[in-house]
Design a protein around this motif. Structure first.
Motif, PDB file in Angstrom:
ATOM      1  N   MET A 228       0.838  -1.188   0.000  1.00 28.92           N
ATOM      2  CA  MET A 228       0.000   0.000   0.000  1.00 28.92           C
ATOM      3  C   MET A 228       0.881   1.248   0.000  1.00 28.92           C
ATOM      4  SD  MET A 228      -3.191   0.839  -0.091  1.00 28.92           S
ATOM      5  CE  MET A 228      -3.969  -0.694   0.456  1.00 28.92           C
ATOM      6  N   GLY A 229       0.640   2.133  -0.958  1.00 30.93           N
ATOM      7  CA  GLY A 229       1.458   3.330  -1.090  1.00 30.93           C
ATOM      8  C   GLY A 229       2.557   3.212  -2.114  1.00 30.93           C
ATOM      9  N   ARG A 263      -0.507   9.610  -2.358  1.00 26.98           N
ATOM     10  CA  ARG A 263      -0.956   8.739  -1.279  1.00 26.98           C
ATOM     11  C   ARG A 263      -1.989   9.462  -0.418  1.00 26.98           C
ATOM     12  NH1 ARG A 263       4.493   6.455   1.464  1.00 26.98           N
ATOM     13  NH2 ARG A 263       2.998   5.170   2.639  1.00 26.98           N
ATOM     14  N   ASP A 268      -3.709   3.838   4.484  1.00 28.28           N
ATOM     15  CA  ASP A 268      -2.252   3.855   4.401  1.00 28.28           C
ATOM     16  C   ASP A 268      -1.673   4.628   5.587  1.00 28.28           C
ATOM     17  OD1 ASP A 268       0.350   3.714   3.589  1.00 28.28           O
ATOM     18  OD2 ASP A 268       0.129   5.019   1.847  1.00 28.28           O
ATOM     19  N   TYR A 271       1.678   6.509   5.516  1.00 26.24           N
ATOM     20  CA  TYR A 271       1.786   7.828   4.910  1.00 26.24           C
ATOM     21  C   TYR A 271       1.796   8.920   5.979  1.00 26.24           C
ATOM     22  CZ  TYR A 271       0.841  11.644   1.620  1.00 26.24           C
ATOM     23  OH  TYR A 271       0.905  12.800   0.885  1.00 26.24           O
TER      24      TYR A 271
END
Length: 424
Positions: A228-229, A263, A268, A271
């Motif tokens: 993710m990201g 992002r 997430d 982030y």
């Protein structure tokens, strides 16, 4: 050659699109005036347009408002472009000036002003009891369109002047140029065991239940390749397919992953750590250091890691109703969050006593709550911090002072009590 240069100047000019819009508004005014003169006020009743005096006042207000709005928008845009040039690159200005969406907004504002002026002249020219209904109605519609365009322009400009927006602006233009100059001779070969990304972007979200259902229907398991990201280039793998890839609808599965230019915090949490670290690093960067800001950031990183220290992390395996693993998702664990929070700050903050002392206090406190299997990651950060501080100071007393645990950076350490020396 002259024609080529002329076309290049047209593409690079900011004024050409607004000028064409103004010319179009003049032509539209001539058409609507001709219609009104042909049919009088029978097409649009006065109850809709208003009385001649009201229409005259409204059109005057529209014209003056459009002049003010256009001037304000251009001024703000100029300032924003200057800030973007200083913050990112002076070579970004051409891409901003060639943005067609912004040019169309300027053109609409100028067109509304021009049309309102021409409509006002027609209102004053006709009989006192008549109103050029079609012309006035079009002027009202242009006014409403300008209001809508203003909000869209603000949204577009705000996105375009972000770091991600500017990078995408240049990156998209570059990709279009590459496609024109080096056209693909054949589509890339299909890989049945891989679900490819249809476009470039950062992974910001995915529909896990739908992915599990799609894999269950196809009798296979999906292993997600990016975290993710992560940024995924166009055509790069999104999933590896384990099992029977032939029955899997690749297009449907790829559409269940949300790709974006930047992002988000939605799914997430890493982030959030990333942005806090960025703020702290800016506070520690030379020549304008702001270690107090860095200490405030470390406070928040310390708090978030303390929340995570004793909590379970998901395995990343998602099962269907029968218990079969259908989706394997890469996830960030405890060691990853610790490194994300402190790897850069231990190096960047070593030369700042406030930062190094606050990091030491955070790591020592986390060691008191973290389970034994999670403590090696914290000990590693302490070793990195000590090594970085040793490299930053020549005097041994300065080194000792910079490595004292202090919740305030410099303010509550054990070396600051009554009778304690400044340098230990």
């Amino acid at each position: 050659m002259v024609s080529l240069r002329f076309r290049h100047r047209l593409r690079a000019s900011l004024w050409i699109t607004p000028l064409l819009c103004v010319l179009a508004s003049i032509a539209l005014s001539l058409v609507t005036v001709a219609i009104d003169r042909r049919f009088g006020d029978r097409l649009v009743p006065v109850s809709i347009t208003g009385s001649p005096d009201a229409v005259s006042n409204i059109l005057s207000t529209i014209a003056s408002a459009m002049v003010t709005l256009t001037t304000l928008v251009l001024t703000v845009t100029t300032v924003a472009v200057q800030l973007a040039m200083g913050q990112f690159s002076p070579r970004i200005v051409r891409a901003l000036l060639q943005d067609r969406s912004s040019q169309l907004a300027y053109g609409l504002f100028a067109s509304t002003f021009t049309f309102a002026i021409l409509a006002l002249r027609e209102v004053n020219a006709v009989d006192g009891s008549a109103v050029p209904g079609v012309t006035v109605l079009v002027a009202y519609l242009l006014m409403l369109a300008s209001i809508a365009a203003l909000f869209l322009y603000i949204h577009h400009s705000g996105n375009a002047l972000r770091a991600a927006g500017l990078i995408d602006l240049v990156g998209d233009n570059l990709r279009e140029q590459l496609n024109r100059k080096y056209p693909a001779t054949a589509p890339p070969p299909a890989r049945p065991g891989v679900v490819a990304s249809p476009e470039p972007g950062l992974v910001v979200d995915l529909d896990r239940p739908a992915l599990v259902a799609a894999a269950s229907e196809a009798g296979c398991a999906l292993e997600m390749v990016p975290l993710m990201g992560d940024f995924v280039p166009g055509g790069a793998p999104l999933f590896r397919v384990n099992g029977g890839p032939d029955r899997l609808d690749h297009t449907r599965v790829a559409g269940l992953v949300v790709l974006a230019a930047e992002r988000t915090h939605g799914d997430d949490p890493a982030y959030g750590f990333r942005k806090l670290v960025d703020i702290a690093e800016r506070g520690l960067a030379q020549p304008f250091t702001d270690p107090t800001t860095a200490v405030m950031v470390i406070d928040r990183l310390h708090d978030c890691l303390r929340h995570l220290a004793t909590r379970d992390f998901p395995s990343g395996q998602h099962r269907d109703g029968s218990g079969e693993v259908r989706l394997i998702e890469r996830t960030l664990g405890w060691d990853g969050y610790v490194r994300l929070a402190f790897d850069e700050l231990c190096l960047a903050g070593a030369a700042s006593p406030q930062a190094s002392r606050r990091i030491r206090a955070a790591l020592e406190d986390l060691l008191t709550v973290a389970p034994p299997e999670r403590q090696p990651a914290l000990h590693r950060q302490l070793d990195v911090l000590v090594a970085a501080v040793d490299h930053s100071y020549e005097d041994q007393r300065d080194r000792r002072a910079a490595l004292v645990a202090d919740q305030q950076g410099i303010g509550s350490g054990g070396d600051l009590g009554a009778g304690a020396g400044c340098r230990g």
